[in-house]
Design a protein around this motif. Structure first.
Motif, PDB file in Angstrom:
ATOM      1  N   GLN A  12       0.844  -1.202   0.000  1.00  0.00           N
ATOM      2  CA  GLN A  12       0.000   0.000   0.000  1.00  0.00           C
ATOM      3  C   GLN A  12       0.877   1.249   0.000  1.00  0.00           C
ATOM      4  O   GLN A  12       1.960   1.245   0.575  1.00  0.00           O
ATOM      5  CB  GLN A  12      -0.863   0.058   1.269  1.00  0.00           C
ATOM      6  CG  GLN A  12      -1.703  -1.154   1.560  1.00  0.00           C
ATOM      7  CD  GLN A  12      -2.312  -1.055   2.946  1.00  0.00           C
ATOM      8  OE1 GLN A  12      -3.065  -0.129   3.252  1.00  0.00           O
ATOM      9  NE2 GLN A  12      -1.972  -2.005   3.812  1.00  0.00           N
ATOM     10  N   ARG A  14       0.135   5.341   0.955  1.00  0.00           N
ATOM     11  CA  ARG A  14      -0.921   6.258   1.391  1.00  0.00           C
ATOM     12  C   ARG A  14      -0.351   7.456   2.134  1.00  0.00           C
ATOM     13  O   ARG A  14       0.776   7.429   2.621  1.00  0.00           O
ATOM     14  CB  ARG A  14      -1.951   5.527   2.239  1.00  0.00           C
ATOM     15  CG  ARG A  14      -1.391   4.891   3.496  1.00  0.00           C
ATOM     16  CD  ARG A  14      -2.466   4.223   4.288  1.00  0.00           C
ATOM     17  NE  ARG A  14      -3.404   5.207   4.781  1.00  0.00           N
ATOM     18  CZ  ARG A  14      -4.495   4.919   5.455  1.00  0.00           C
ATOM     19  NH1 ARG A  14      -4.819   3.680   5.688  1.00  0.00           N
ATOM     20  NH2 ARG A  14      -5.284   5.875   5.894  1.00  0.00           N
ATOM     21  N   GLN A  15      -1.154   8.455   2.217  1.00  0.00           N
ATOM     22  CA  GLN A  15      -0.805   9.624   3.019  1.00  0.00           C
ATOM     23  C   GLN A  15      -0.997   9.256   4.485  1.00  0.00           C
ATOM     24  O   GLN A  15      -1.971   8.596   4.846  1.00  0.00           O
ATOM     25  CB  GLN A  15      -1.699  10.817   2.653  1.00  0.00           C
ATOM     26  CG  GLN A  15      -1.437  11.369   1.270  1.00  0.00           C
ATOM     27  CD  GLN A  15      -0.012  11.879   1.134  1.00  0.00           C
ATOM     28  OE1 GLN A  15       0.460  12.665   1.942  1.00  0.00           O
ATOM     29  NE2 GLN A  15       0.690  11.415   0.108  1.00  0.00           N
ATOM     30  N   GLN A  27      -3.117  -0.838   9.751  1.00  0.00           N
ATOM     31  CA  GLN A  27      -3.398  -0.645   8.322  1.00  0.00           C
ATOM     32  C   GLN A  27      -2.437  -1.468   7.457  1.00  0.00           C
ATOM     33  O   GLN A  27      -2.846  -2.064   6.459  1.00  0.00           O
ATOM     34  CB  GLN A  27      -3.288   0.836   7.959  1.00  0.00           C
ATOM     35  CG  GLN A  27      -4.356   1.712   8.566  1.00  0.00           C
ATOM     36  CD  GLN A  27      -5.731   1.430   8.014  1.00  0.00           C
ATOM     37  OE1 GLN A  27      -5.896   1.175   6.832  1.00  0.00           O
ATOM     38  NE2 GLN A  27      -6.730   1.449   8.879  1.00  0.00           N
ATOM     39  N   MET A  82       3.461  -1.084   3.885  1.00  0.00           N
ATOM     40  CA  MET A  82       2.718   0.162   3.695  1.00  0.00           C
ATOM     41  C   MET A  82       3.722   1.302   3.757  1.00  0.00           C
ATOM     42  O   MET A  82       4.435   1.461   4.751  1.00  0.00           O
ATOM     43  CB  MET A  82       1.637   0.352   4.759  1.00  0.00           C
ATOM     44  CG  MET A  82       0.807   1.612   4.505  1.00  0.00           C
ATOM     45  SD  MET A  82      -0.591   1.800   5.628  1.00  0.00           S
ATOM     46  CE  MET A  82       0.242   2.311   7.132  1.00  0.00           C
ATOM     47  N   VAL A  84       4.173   5.298   3.843  1.00  0.00           N
ATOM     48  CA  VAL A  84       3.392   6.480   4.199  1.00  0.00           C
ATOM     49  C   VAL A  84       4.204   7.745   3.964  1.00  0.00           C
ATOM     50  O   VAL A  84       5.430   7.731   3.965  1.00  0.00           O
ATOM     51  CB  VAL A  84       2.926   6.441   5.675  1.00  0.00           C
ATOM     52  CG1 VAL A  84       1.986   5.282   5.930  1.00  0.00           C
ATOM     53  CG2 VAL A  84       4.104   6.399   6.632  1.00  0.00           C
TER      54      VAL A  84
END
Length: 149
Positions: A12, A14-15, A27, A82, A84
């Protein structure tokens, strides 16, 4: 092995928004939970271990490798990532993290090849730079393909 673990389904980008480190781990682990590779109690155990032992999962600049024991709820080996932006502080401001890896080890040995490949990739400054500069899932997945053993 990494290319079979870090796929478009498990990576992933994401912000960070208002995520804290606990929610970031939750997450990051969601793809493994959704696929049935881990149970919710494993996600809770990863967070509990950091609360108990501090930010020991910070394995390099801006890199965390969240994990717990296989008996804490791992059904099948898996890994997720993830990325970020901006960084999220892991426990304190001394540990800003942008890459949250989640490792689900089903026993004490099967995951060692994946960890070796990950270490090789992250120790290569060119590869690490590509990972840090990546802005899409596709760029990250591509960087983990064909990792030398």
């Amino acid at each position: 092995m990494l290319e079979t673990l870090l796929t478009p389904e498990t990576v992933q980008v994401r912000q960070a928004g208002n995520l804290d480190w606990e929610e970031a781990i939750r997450q990051a682990a969601t793809p493994l939970l959704t696929a049935g590779k881990v149970e919710q109690k494993y996600v809770d155990a990863m967070i509990a271990v950091v609360k108990k032992n501090g930010p020991f999962i910070n394995i390099g600049p801006h890199i965390a490798l969240a994990h717990a024991r296989p008996e804490d709820g791992v059904n099948h080996m898996g890994m997720a990532l993830m990325k970020v932006n901006p960084a999220i502080n892991l426990v304190s401001a001394e540990h800003p993290i942008t890459l949250f890896f989640v490792l689900a080890a089903s026993d004490n040995t099967t995951h060692l090849q994946a960890l070796q490949e990950l270490a090789t990739k992250l120790q290569n400054s060119e590869s690490l730079n590509k990972i840090e500069q990546a802005t899409t899932v596709e760029e990250l997945v591509t960087e983990f393909k064909g990792v030398e053993e």
